[in-house]
Design an enzyme around this catalytic site. Structure first.
Site, PDB file in Angstrom:
ATOM      1  N   GLU A 111       0.880  -1.172   0.000  1.00  0.00           N
ATOM      2  CA  GLU A 111       0.000   0.000   0.000  1.00  0.00           C
ATOM      3  C   GLU A 111       0.909   1.211   0.000  1.00  0.00           C
ATOM      4  OE1 GLU A 111      -1.223   3.296   1.673  1.00  0.00           O
ATOM      5  OE2 GLU A 111      -1.488   1.975   3.402  1.00  0.00           O
TER       6      GLU A 111
ATOM      7  N   CYS B 123      -1.437   8.841   3.353  1.00  0.00           N
ATOM      8  CA  CYS B 123      -1.332   8.214   2.034  1.00  0.00           C
ATOM      9  C   CYS B 123      -2.601   8.439   1.223  1.00  0.00           C
ATOM     10  CB  CYS B 123      -1.045   6.729   2.184  1.00  0.00           C
ATOM     11  SG  CYS B 123      -2.222   5.871   3.258  1.00  0.00           S
TER      12      CYS B 123
END
Length: 711
Positions: A255, A294
């Site tokens: 990720e 993120c």
């Protein structure tokens, strides 16, 4: 303070050169960390040989209860963690996202583990697959825990949530973990991890912690192990190429940071609710965690005629955000995690400035409240404008991992979709529009490039969890630049740490393996009606064949009157003749009601209530004059948690097949009942007590034949 590692069941201080860790606000040293001297091979083997077997002995429900107990324990200590979190530069809201969000994920998976997984050590995935004409050879899929270790490599921006969201799924799956937080904020991870160990809730070997370098840990991984990585795309690429990972096809879930977009629909003009919601969300995502998420918005895509309005509105909103020490009243944005991040964000910003116009903030604009900007890791809120985003591509290629965002125009919705795709794969995109046609076009047009899409209008905004908030119910990840992986997502995240295996054999053999009866498996019969038995006394496969009932015209007419269902196929003889049925048919729900009347034992007994009905299919019409019969089979059993003041109980799933006079199925479904238990769980694995005799049963091996039931 020297941080410690937790390895081989004990707290261990590293050796050699220590990495100094600093307070993000004051610049003062708060800790130092080192993992030098750790036996990384030994840690991996300890997890496999001690932690793995201990976890795999537990059922999903026991592991879920373990997660809940851990979540409760950590919740009681949140204020201690908030205090430590201050050194990361977190505001009160940032504490909630990281610490409360992480604990909330444990609670969520504790609930899902008991609700969506069986009280078994394995998971049956999907229905029985028919593999032969006669039904004696069938297939199923089972998922069992990997017999290795899960290595979790986490990013600096969420030292608690990043750890707990990965632990929740892997521990529920039954796989032990080695946690490697980013060193710069590992002091917060260590404080929470220390509480986890002190709780005594987790089995020995189920979790270990590395504060510092991961050393050669990845070199000791094999085919039963897994890696979950969160961080930069470049680091992810490097780790993927580790020889052992490539050679053994180690599961690697990545990720990565990405260039997420938020889009304003062409209908959302200034003054509309959607316009105001959009501006608020963009500004919030730029400043929460100082833009170190993120999932933060990096590209803001707006209709060309509204560019000036959007920039003006963002300037006004961002101008009201005070930057400084989060402990000072009124401060809404703190520093970056460390001075190293300041340098990285600055380098990325300068690359962006070569292709964009600075419209707010930027170098030299920093005004810090209650702290020294030179000593802390502060960075100015910065808004850029790219007037030609199809030619000036830097905003689609360069990510400044801080409070930096670029506005870019579009002329048509198709252009906006293409701009969204230029990020080459993102974790999340969001759209603010009141036009559902635009929402459909954007969602389907950008879904292949994004892991999650949030579609917002005035109706959903009040309860929306926000652009940048991953949820345990939904997948967190994305294609391309975002890493190509998935985390969480309910059951999906747990299955990542399990091996799915197809098993083939006779229905009886597969029923014995899965402890779930399937059609064609041996039927067990007893002289006692199954509704007269307590939970413990019922055997999976126990079957009751009812007497028969002939459906009359009076049945159909009376049911129409009681239910109010006068559909022509049931009550209009002339219309029914021209229908697909060619003559009048009984109501499907009458068939269900009549079936219940056939199989239910009416007297008070261990069955407490009907809990639900699943998988209903009406496979053949029932005509007036047809005679129906029911086969009721105990398909599976699940003991429910004990609750104070509640009768001990379990859920029994019954496979029901209603047939006509030609033995043809007319309706098939699963009925769930709550059944009284004789014994409580006491938080332990539920086994049949020795004092409860196994019922006298008679096995019918041949499917479709009448059971040899004693009368």
């Amino acid at each position: 303070m020297r941080l410690q590692n937790y390895a081989l069941g004990q707290w261990v201080e590293g050796t050699g050169k220590f990495t100094e860790l600093f307070h993000a606000v004051t610049g003062e040293k708060v800790a130092e960390a080192s993992s030098a001297g750790l036996d990384f091979r030994g840690m991996a083997e300890y997890a496999r040989t001690v932690g793995g077997p201990a976890l795999r002995r537990l059922t999903f429900h026991q592991r879920a209860r373990m997660l809940k107990a851990l979540a409760v324990y950590l919740t009681e200590r949140k204020t201690e963690f908030y205090k430590v979190s201050e050194a990361t530069g977190a505001t009160k809201g940032d504490h909630w996202i990281d610490i409360d969000g992480g604990i909330g994920t444990l609670f969520a998976y504790a609930s899902r583990g008991r609700r969506e997984f069986p009280d078994e050590t394995f998971y049956v995935d999907g229905p029985t697959e028919a593999l032969s004409k006669g039904g004696t050879f069938v297939g199923r899929h089972v998922c069992v825990p990997l017999e290795g270790v899960a290595v979790h490599i986490n990013a600096f921006n969420f030292p608690v949530w990043g750890m707990l969201e990965k632990l929740a799924v892997s521990l529920l799956a039954g796989v032990p973990c080695i946690v490697k937080p980013a060193t710069v904020t590992s002091f917060l991870t260590e404080s929470v991890f220390r509480a986890m160990i002190a709780s005594g809730i987790l089995p020995n070997g189920s979790v270990q912690l590395i504060c510092g370098s991961a050393g050669d840990l990845l070199d000791h991984l094999g085919m039963q192990d897994a890696v979950a990585f969160t961080g930069s795309a470049s680091t992810g690429r490097m780790l993927r190429q580790t020889e052992s990972i490539v050679e053994h096809n180690v599961r690697f879930n990545q990720e990565a940071d990405s260039l997420n977009y938020s889009m304003l629909g062409p209908d959302a003009r200034p003054g509309s609710d959607e316009f105001d919601l959009f501006v608020k969300e963009v500004a919030r995502e730029m400043t929460v965690k100082a833009g170190q998420k993120c999932t933060a918005i990096r590209r803001t895509i707006v209709p060309a005629p509204m560019v000036d309005d959007v920039i003006q509105a963002l300037r006004a909103r961002l101008g009201g955000v005070k930057v400084g020490d989060p402990r000072v009243e009124g401060v809404r944005m703190g520093p970056l995690a460390g001075r190293g991040q300041v340098g990285e964000v600055d380098r990325s910003l300068r690359a962006l400035l070569g292709a964009t116009e600075l419209v707010y903030g930027g170098p030299g604009s920093l005004d810090v409240v209650g702290a020294d900007a030179e000593r802390g890791a502060f960075f100015p809120i910065t808004l850029l404008y790219d007037d030609d985003p199809f030619e000036k591509r830097a905003p689609h290629d360069v990510e400044a991992f801080g409070p930096v965002n670029t506005v870019m125009p579009y002329d048509t919705v198709d252009e906006a979709i293409e701009l969204a795709k230029l990020g080459k794969g993102s974790l999340v995109g969001s759209l603010f529009t009141a036009d559902d046609r635009v929402a459909r076009d954007v969602a389907l047009g950008t879904a292949a490039y994004h892991g999650r899409l949030m579609l917002v209008n005035r109706h959903s905004a009040k309860e929306s969890t926000g652009h940048g908030s991953p949820l345990p119910h939904l997948v967190h990840g994305g294609p391309g630049r975002a890493g190509g992986g998935e985390e969480m997502g309910g059951v999906r995240g747990v299955l990542h740490y399990m091996q799915r295996t197809a098993i083939q054999g006779s229905p009886s053999t597969l029923a014995a393996v899965t402890r779930e009866w399937t059609k064609g498996a041996a039927e067990l019969s007893d002289r006692v009606h199954p509704f007269r038995k307590h939970f413990e006394e019922l055997a999976v496969g126990e079957t009751w064949h009812t007497h028969r009932r002939t459906v009359t015209e009076a049945d159909v007419t009376n049911f129409a009157g009681i239910s109010g269902d006068f559909f022509y196929a049931h009550v209009d003889d002339i219309a029914a003749r021209t229908s697909i049925f060619e003559r009048r048919v009984a109501h499907g729900y009458f068939v269900l009601s009549a079936a219940a009347g056939l199989f239910v034992d009416p007297a008070p007994g261990p069955v407490l209530a009907n809990y639900g009905l699943e998988g209903l299919r009406f496979v053949k019409p029932v005509y007036i004059g047809d005679t129906i019969q029911v086969r009721l089979t105990c398909k599976s059993k699940t003991a429910k948690d004990d609750r104070e003041g509640q009768v001990p109980q379990g859920v029994v799933a019954w496979d029901v097949e209603v047939t006509n006079q030609d033995a043809e199925p007319v309706a098939v479904y699963t009925v769930l009942t709550l059944v009284r238990r004789l014994y409580t769980l006491d938080g332990k694995p539920y086994d049949r007590p020795a004092a409860v005799a196994t019922p006298e049963v008679f096995v019918t091996e041949q499917p479709g034949t009448a059971p040899a039931r004693m009368t």
